[in-house]
Scaffold this motif. Sequence first.
Motif, short mmCIF file in Angstrom:
data_model
loop_
_atom_site.label_atom_id
_atom_site.label_comp_id
_atom_site.label_asym_id
_atom_site.label_seq_id
_atom_site.Cartn_x
_atom_site.Cartn_y
_atom_site.Cartn_z
N ILE A 130 0.77 -1.36 0.12
CA ILE A 130 -0.03 0.25 -0.08
C ILE A 130 1.11 0.67 0.59
CG2 ILE A 130 -1.29 1.11 1.76
CD1 ILE A 130 -2.40 -1.30 2.46
N ASN A 131 0.66 1.87 -0.57
CA ASN A 131 1.39 3.41 -0.82
C ASN A 131 0.37 4.21 -0.54
OD1 ASN A 131 2.05 5.99 -1.42
ND2 ASN A 131 2.77 5.05 -3.94
N TYR A 132 0.54 4.93 1.49
CA TYR A 132 0.32 5.57 2.35
C TYR A 132 0.29 7.25 1.47
CZ TYR A 132 -0.41 1.12 5.14
OH TYR A 132 -1.12 0.20 5.90
N ASN A 133 1.95 7.25 1.11
CA ASN A 133 0.46 8.58 0.97
C ASN A 133 -0.18 8.60 -0.06
OD1 ASN A 133 3.51 8.73 2.08
ND2 ASN A 133 5.27 8.19 0.58
N LYS A 134 -0.15 8.04 -1.38
CA LYS A 134 -1.51 8.39 -2.03
C LYS A 134 -1.93 7.80 -1.87
CE LYS A 134 0.91 7.47 -6.51
NZ LYS A 134 1.13 5.99 -7.48
N SER A 135 -2.73 7.59 -0.51
CA SER A 135 -4.21 6.64 -0.09
C SER A 135 -4.68 8.00 0.97
CB SER A 135 -3.83 5.66 1.17
OG SER A 135 -3.02 4.75 0.41
N VAL A 136 -5.83 8.00 0.90
CA VAL A 136 -6.90 8.83 1.65
C VAL A 136 -7.75 8.09 2.45
CG1 VAL A 136 -8.61 10.53 1.18
CG2 VAL A 136 -6.65 10.48 -0.40
N LEU A 137 -8.18 8.82 3.66
CA LEU A 137 -8.74 8.02 4.79
C LEU A 137 -10.13 9.15 5.09
CD1 LEU A 137 -9.26 5.68 7.01
CD2 LEU A 137 -7.92 6.96 8.26
N VAL A 165 -10.27 10.49 13.05
CA VAL A 165 -8.89 10.08 11.89
C VAL A 165 -8.49 10.71 11.61
CG1 VAL A 165 -10.07 11.06 9.54
CG2 VAL A 165 -11.80 10.57 10.69
N GLU A 166 -7.80 12.48 12.54
CA GLU A 166 -6.32 12.94 11.72
C GLU A 166 -4.99 12.01 12.48
OE1 GLU A 166 -5.42 15.36 10.47
OE2 GLU A 166 -7.22 16.32 9.77
N LEU A 167 -5.79 11.63 13.71
CA LEU A 167 -5.16 10.32 14.16
C LEU A 167 -4.34 9.51 13.64
CD1 LEU A 167 -2.95 9.58 17.18
CD2 LEU A 167 -4.68 8.25 17.77
N ALA A 168 -5.56 8.66 13.05
CA ALA A 168 -5.49 7.39 11.87
C ALA A 168 -4.95 7.89 11.38
CB ALA A 168 -6.71 6.96 11.96
N ASN A 178 -6.29 12.88 4.84
CA ASN A 178 -7.73 13.06 5.75
C ASN A 178 -8.55 13.58 4.19
OD1 ASN A 178 -9.84 13.02 7.10
ND2 ASN A 178 -8.83 14.91 7.91
N GLY A 179 -9.95 12.47 4.06
CA GLY A 179 -10.55 12.84 2.60
C GLY A 179 -11.43 13.70 3.23
N SER A 180 -12.40 13.70 2.48
CA SER A 180 -13.66 13.87 2.96
C SER A 180 -15.37 13.75 1.53
CB SER A 180 -14.26 15.18 3.16
OG SER A 180 -13.57 15.92 2.47
N LEU A 181 -16.30 13.16 1.73
CA LEU A 181 -17.03 12.90 0.84
C LEU A 181 -17.65 14.23 0.87
CD1 LEU A 181 -18.61 10.19 2.44
CD2 LEU A 181 -16.91 10.22 0.51
N PRO A 182 -17.98 14.69 -0.51
CA PRO A 182 -18.07 13.32 -1.84
C PRO A 182 -16.81 13.62 -2.13
CG PRO A 182 -19.34 15.61 -2.47
CD PRO A 182 -19.28 16.02 -1.27
N MET A 183 -16.34 12.57 -3.05
CA MET A 183 -14.72 12.31 -3.90
C MET A 183 -15.38 11.40 -5.44
SD MET A 183 -12.65 9.47 -1.52
CE MET A 183 -12.05 9.76 -2.62
N ASN A 184 -14.20 10.68 -5.59
CA ASN A 184 -14.85 10.14 -7.05
C ASN A 184 -13.99 8.59 -6.66
OD1 ASN A 184 -16.33 11.61 -9.14
ND2 ASN A 184 -14.63 12.47 -10.30
N TYR A 185 -14.05 8.09 -6.67
CA TYR A 185 -13.60 6.93 -6.55
C TYR A 185 -14.32 5.86 -7.92
CZ TYR A 185 -12.01 2.48 -4.74
OH TYR A 185 -10.88 1.38 -4.93
N LEU A 186 -12.62 5.44 -8.48
CA LEU A 186 -12.74 4.42 -9.92
C LEU A 186 -13.62 5.31 -10.62
CD1 LEU A 186 -12.34 0.98 -8.77
CD2 LEU A 186 -11.24 1.95 -9.60
N GLY A 187 -13.98 7.21 -10.38
CA GLY A 187 -15.33 7.40 -11.36
C GLY A 187 -16.27 7.15 -10.93
N ILE A 188 -16.64 6.85 -10.04
CA ILE A 188 -17.66 7.00 -9.51
C ILE A 188 -17.67 7.85 -8.17
CG2 ILE A 188 -19.12 5.60 -8.20
CD1 ILE A 188 -19.70 5.12 -10.90
N PRO A 189 -18.53 9.02 -8.14
CA PRO A 189 -19.07 9.50 -7.50
C PRO A 189 -19.20 8.86 -5.94
CG PRO A 189 -20.58 10.29 -9.16
CD PRO A 189 -19.64 9.07 -9.30
N LEU A 190 -18.40 9.22 -4.81
CA LEU A 190 -19.00 8.59 -3.68
C LEU A 190 -19.49 9.77 -2.54
CD1 LEU A 190 -16.27 5.96 -3.31
CD2 LEU A 190 -18.21 5.63 -3.77
#
Length: 171
Positions: A6-13, A23-26, A34-46
Motif C-alpha cells: 500500500i502506498n500510504y502517500n497516495k491513500s486517503v482516509l 481521523v487525524e490520529l489514524a 485526510n479526505g472527505s465526501l463527496p469524492m471520485n473513486y474509480l470514476g464514480i462520485p462517492l
Amino acid sequence: MTGLKINYNKSVLIGVNCSNEEVELACKMLGCKNGSLPMNYLGIPLGANPRRIETWKPVIRKVEDRLKGWKSRYLSKAEKLVLIKAVLNNLPMYYLNLFKMPKAVATKITSLQSRFFWEKSDGMKGMAIVSWSLIQKPKSHGGLGVGDLVLTNAALLFKWWWYFDKKECPL
C-alpha cells in the motif's frame, strides 16, 4: 505473496461516524491524507447525490466533448446513426449501472443525440422528419434501434435486484 504494498502517500482516509481528531490520529499513524465526501473513486462520485444533475455533469460533458470532435456535416445519416448507437449510447453506461438517471439528464443526452442526427450538412439545425421516439424503437418494431436511455437504465438497475434476489451477485 505478490509483493504489492500500500502506498500510504497516495491513500486517503475518510472517517464515517468518527470525530475529526480520531481521523487525524489514524492519518498520522498510517501516514496518509485526510479526505472527505463527496469524492471520485474509480470514476464514480462517492457520497454525491445521484438525483442531482450536478452529479451527472461529467457524463453530459463527455457526450458534448465527443460530439465536438465529430464533423457532422461530412457524415451521412447512416454514419451518424452508427456513431450514436456505438458511442453516444455507451458513454453513460458506467453511471447507468449504478444510479437512477434523472429525467432532466436523459432529456439533455437525448436532445444532444437528436440534434447531432438531424443537423444539416452545412452545420445548421435540421428539421426532424420523424419523431425521436420512433428512431429509438427497436428495428423489429419499425425504428432504427437507437434505444432509450431511461429504459436501459431501468433494465441495468433491475439486473442488480435480480442478482441479489438469486444470491448470485458477482461481487
